[in-house]
Enzyme design. Structure first.
Site, PDB file in Angstrom:
ATOM      1  N   LEU A 350     -15.527  26.022  64.108  1.00  0.00           N
ATOM      2  CA  LEU A 350     -16.644  26.095  62.890  1.00  0.00           C
ATOM      3  C   LEU A 350     -16.022  26.831  61.814  1.00  0.00           C
ATOM      4  CD1 LEU A 350     -19.902  25.405  64.451  1.00  0.00           C
ATOM      5  CD2 LEU A 350     -18.526  23.608  63.420  1.00  0.00           C
ATOM      6  N   GLU A 351     -15.733  26.470  60.678  1.00  0.00           N
ATOM      7  CA  GLU A 351     -15.195  27.436  59.533  1.00  0.00           C
ATOM      8  C   GLU A 351     -16.025  27.502  58.586  1.00  0.00           C
ATOM      9  OE1 GLU A 351     -11.143  26.321  59.017  1.00  0.00           O
ATOM     10  OE2 GLU A 351     -10.686  26.206  60.956  1.00  0.00           O
TER      11      GLU A 351
END
Length: 525
Positions: A350-351
């Site tokens: 998850l960025e």
């Protein structure tokens, strides 16, 4: 978590009463020459562990931001005040016996206070606490056959508030030639490998209050055993879409890859939930690729001893798990995908932000449902692992008991700060070793730390690192050889491995990651 005690800092005078018990445990052991000699009693081999000696710090060697403080309620403590690149470290070299078991104990106040031992000749232990109250940190290790001395250490972390340390001890067989530094023969009363919670005290660095009745939670860093499989793993992301890199079936991924992360699962309209569908554009490029073929390819990889997991996130993937409902939805939907396709677990990439509390809740729920063999990997951006106070680092530590490996993205970041305070440019060996060192010192097991690199210059916007440099960094971290200008103060022989984005870009470049880095990893001791 252990039940709260009346005071986490037992007086050594209380331990003196255990002398008879300790001596009673002394039996006969066979010396190397074959003659019998009396077993050495357990003692505390640390000198001035309560910092009550006249100069209070000696023989500890400490950084400039450490000082002795005298508190009315607790007596003398050492106070560390991390500043800039200094994390207020103290250490002491002590004499130990080979092939012997020792237990480290330290009482600390403050978030992200670490304690450990190096030079054991085996697995060096370390523990940490993540709350502002008083906590007793303990861990147990066995010295190697030739080990005669070790270094006991403690420190805080970059940018954190001041912390206190007291009652540092290392209990085990003494030298047999003279009394222990503390002058007390003891039996260690603390169960091995535990971090016990205890009554919280004032968070002030110079607290003079008495213990309160409220308990502060603490986080155990007692390591679980590494999961079965190769000692050093190569992870590769497999693209479920076409973007110019070589389109592949799962069966096309080279055997050098131990873990294949299928990228990516999709967010749904249900908060926290995810789904997965084979991309039609990729299928078209492959001349057709059905769900049945995909599942059969995963099963074939399993038969070959490989792991295949589903990745959540990526640059454009936004999955929010920020409350208990979302956590339950995430676990339910991820378990459904694992059952449907035969995935071994999940990758968190998850960025766009992560909530450590609720994602940890979701992952523990998922791990419990999947059971043995569950694989959990992560691929945070560099900024997410610069400090244990960051949400991604907190997530990694909170899931340490079920975590397989963190393959941080050592790319698309520019220059970053290493564990020694140096600023290193991406694409260099120092960048890999200096940033890996932060995670290794921050509480992750060595086998949980991997080096994530682009497979080619086309695979990322910046940070491409040649396979030879990746191999040199692995050697430096594992054995202290082939280092750049930065050489860590210790080695981690069980370093986890490496990762690349992606197997598709690697294929387009001629598979340099699979053939060069993969072969090197699997040849490492």
């Amino acid at each position: 978590m252990r039940a709260p005690q009346n005071d986490p800092r037992p007086a050594r005078a209380l331990l003196a009463g255990l002398v008879a018990a300790s001596l009673g445990l002394a039996g006969l052991v066979m010396a190397g020459s074959g003659t019998a000699s009396a077993a050495l009693p357990n003692v505390d081999v640390v000198a001035n562990g309560d910092f009550s000696a006249g100069n209070h710090i000696s023989p500890w060697t400490c950084g400039p931001t450490v000082a002795a403080v005298n508190n009315a309620a607790t007596g003398w403590d050492l106070q560390g005040s991390p500043a800039g690149s200094d994390y207020a470290n103290c250490s002491q070299t002590v004499t130990v016996q080979p092939n012997s078991t020792y237990t480290l104990s330290a009482v600390v106040q403050g978030s992200y206070v670490f304690a450990g031992v190096t030079g054991t000749g085996g697995t060096d232990p370390s523990t940490w606490s993540s709350n502002a109250g008083w906590n007793t940190l303990t861990s147990t290790f066995t010295t190697g056959a030739a080990t005669r001395s070790v270094s006991v250490w403690f420190h805080g972390w970059y940018g954190q508030t001041p912390f206190l340390v007291d009652k540092v001890s290392l209990v085990g067989p003494g030298t047999g030639a003279s009394p222990s530094p503390s002058g007390t023969v003891i039996v260690d009363p603390t169960p091995s490998g535990s971090v016990s919670s205890s009554p919280s005290r004032s968070a002030s660095p110079s607290a003079s209050t008495s213990p309160s009745t409220s308990a502060s939670p603490s986080t155990s860093s007692s390591p679980t055993a590494p999961p079965p499989g190769p000692k050093h793993r190569l992870t590769g992301y497999w693209q479920n879409f076409y973007n110019g890199a070589t389109p592949q079936r799962i069966s096309d991924v080279p055997a050098a890859y131990d873990i294949i992360a299928v990228a990516f699962a999709d967010a749904t309209s249900t908060q926290g939930a995810i789904s997965f569908t084979l991309d039609s554009g990729l299928s078209s490029k492959l001349g057709g690729y059905t769900d049945a073929q995909f599942k059969a390819d995963i099963a074939a990889k399993h038969a070959a001893g490989k792991k295949v997991i589903v990745s959540v996130g990526g640059q454009n993937g936004t999955v929010s798990v920020a409350n208990s409902t979302a956590a339950a939805n995430f676990a339910d939907s991820a378990y459904g995908l694992i059952q449907q396709y035969g995935f071994d677990g999940i990758d968190i990439d998850l960025e766009n932000g992560v909530n450590a509390t609720y994602m940890s809740q979701a992952l523990h729920t998922l791990a419990a449902r999947v059971g043995s063999g569950f694989v959990l990997t992560m691929a945070p951006e560099t900024i997410g692992m610069q400090s244990t106070g960051g949400e991604y680092f907190k997530l990694a530590l909170a899931t340490k008991d079920i975590l397989t490996i963190v393959n941080m993205q050592y790319y698309n970041s520019g220059a970053m700060l290493g564990c020694d305070g140096g600023v290193y440019s991406q694409g260099t060996e120092n960048f890999l070793t200096g940033l890996a060192c932060i995670q290794l010192q921050g509480g992750l097991r060595p086998d949980q730390v991997g080096l994530g690199v682009p497979a080619s210059t086309s695979a990322a916007g910046g940070g491409y690192t040649s396979p030879s440099v990746v191999n040199a960094a692995l050697d430096c971290l594992a054995a202290g050889t082939n280092c750049g200008s930065f050489k860590p103060g210790r080695t981690w022989p069980t370093i986890g491995g490496a990762m690349t984005w992606s197997t598709n870009w690697d294929a387009l470049a001629g598979n340099p990651i699979a053939t060069t880095v993969g072969a090197h990893l699997h040849a490492m001791p």
